[in-house]
Design a protein around this motif. Sequence first.
Motif, PDB file in Angstrom:
ATOM      1  N   LYS A  37       0.844  -1.198   0.000  1.00 58.69           N
ATOM      2  CA  LYS A  37       0.000   0.000   0.000  1.00 58.69           C
ATOM      3  C   LYS A  37       0.876   1.244   0.000  1.00 58.69           C
ATOM      4  N   THR A  38       0.333   2.332  -0.547  1.00 54.93           N
ATOM      5  CA  THR A  38       1.036   3.608  -0.506  1.00 54.93           C
ATOM      6  C   THR A  38       0.825   4.262   0.860  1.00 54.93           C
ATOM      7  N   GLN A  41      -2.694   5.465   1.112  1.00 58.65           N
ATOM      8  CA  GLN A  41      -3.635   4.392   1.410  1.00 58.65           C
ATOM      9  C   GLN A  41      -3.540   3.961   2.876  1.00 58.65           C
ATOM     10  N   GLN A  71      -6.746   5.462  -5.681  1.00 53.73           N
ATOM     11  CA  GLN A  71      -6.177   4.739  -4.542  1.00 53.73           C
ATOM     12  C   GLN A  71      -7.204   4.551  -3.431  1.00 53.73           C
TER      13      GLN A  71
END
Length: 475
Positions: A37-38, A41, A71
């Motif tokens: 995940k970023t 996120q 996202q």
Amino acid sequence: MTQKIVPVIMAGGRGTRLWPLSRAAAPKQFIQFIGDKTLFQETLQRVSDPALYDAPVVLTNEEFRFLVAEQARELDIDLAAILLEPVARNTAAAVAAAAAIVGKRFDGDTIMHVLGSDYEIVADDTYFDCVRIAAATAAQGKLVTFGIQPTEPATGYGYIEGGEQLPSGARVVARFIEKPPLNKAEDMVATGGFYWNSGMFMFSVSCLLDELRTHAPETIRAADEAVEKAKTDLDFIRLDKAAFSAAPNISIDYAIMEKTSNAAVVPSPFKWSDLGSWDSVWKSGSRDEYGNVAAGNTTVVNTKNSLIMTHGVHLAVQGMDDIAVIASEDAVYVGRLQDSQDVGNLVKMLASAPKTSQLTETHPTSYRPWGGYTSVLNGDRFQVKRIFVTPGKKLSLQKHHHRSEHWIVVKGTAEVTIGENVQMLRENESVYIPLGEIHRLANPGKIMLELIEVQTGSYLGEDDIIRIVDEFGRS
């Protein structure tokens, strides 16, 4: 506590300190570093408990609007609003605009949790205990900031000195301290009662607006007018450019937190990092027995205390110590971890040279409201792209004056419109779009559509797109 908190997530910053993975048009909050995940996120997930939080408001800019939406969609998280800042005006004007929106949708007693989307936090019980203390303190009329318990005498953060303790468990803010030299940072950490300024806040809408009217009247006037004249565009709220531009370029810290007599700090011992350098990414990562953090396709031999990450080619590193080796699809950075704070200066050098300036701006992969594309190969009068289209989405009905295109489907099902003809293409099937022909690509299936596009022609720029019909309002 029964009242829900409205998260206000700041996601508009442009960053290059983590080059080559982060770029001006792809800052660190939207990049996967370690994990699936970023940072953006992960921020969304921290505010996703419906018992504690209402749907979040996200502040970003025109360039990142589809990244934000996509996202959030990947996590199946609904957003209350996406506010688009027409120009950069630091955090005071952005937070004021968000408060105006939240106040209209709820009421003045609503608690806002303002947080960035570009730092790493371990959201454990300690973290949520601090959130609840902050909410209780904000409900009592205080403007609350989160003060991180220092783990070292860092000189890259501002500090907050805590004063007397409040009944909620928070402390009165005695003073804010600018980023200190090392000897002062060492003294503060040794003395205790000093905290890193995290840039996270909590306050009620009415208390924030009252303080802005008192200490930053120009900011609140500009923000109110920008919201009043805002226009809705698809899922986005576009703040009025002329009004928002009139706001002073100032942070929420300088605008009110350092001036108000109502500031409080919640001592916060949870794990937090702003990931401002490759060295901080290494410190936050899971290190092996030799002190290495590795992510992606890597082979590491006789190496210690190093960070090795790749989003593209396989990295083989041998016989190194205290080294960062970072590979994106089109660039590699190699440097000592202890020097990683200076990456920004390297990026300035790259940006100033015509041959390398593009490496600091964009990634080979670009995102669009329908999916995106990755540049694979560029040559004289041709280029090759990998195109991916989200299920149910379609590109604009368009044509090109200077190029023809060949599409080969490698995954999923494509609905292709060429002139008056509509056809379905499946894996391993292809089609040719002549120069000047009206055409459209859509994904009617349930899985991601992927295809290889080969463009040929005298000019291959993205501005050679004549949109005739577009569901995203770009025609």
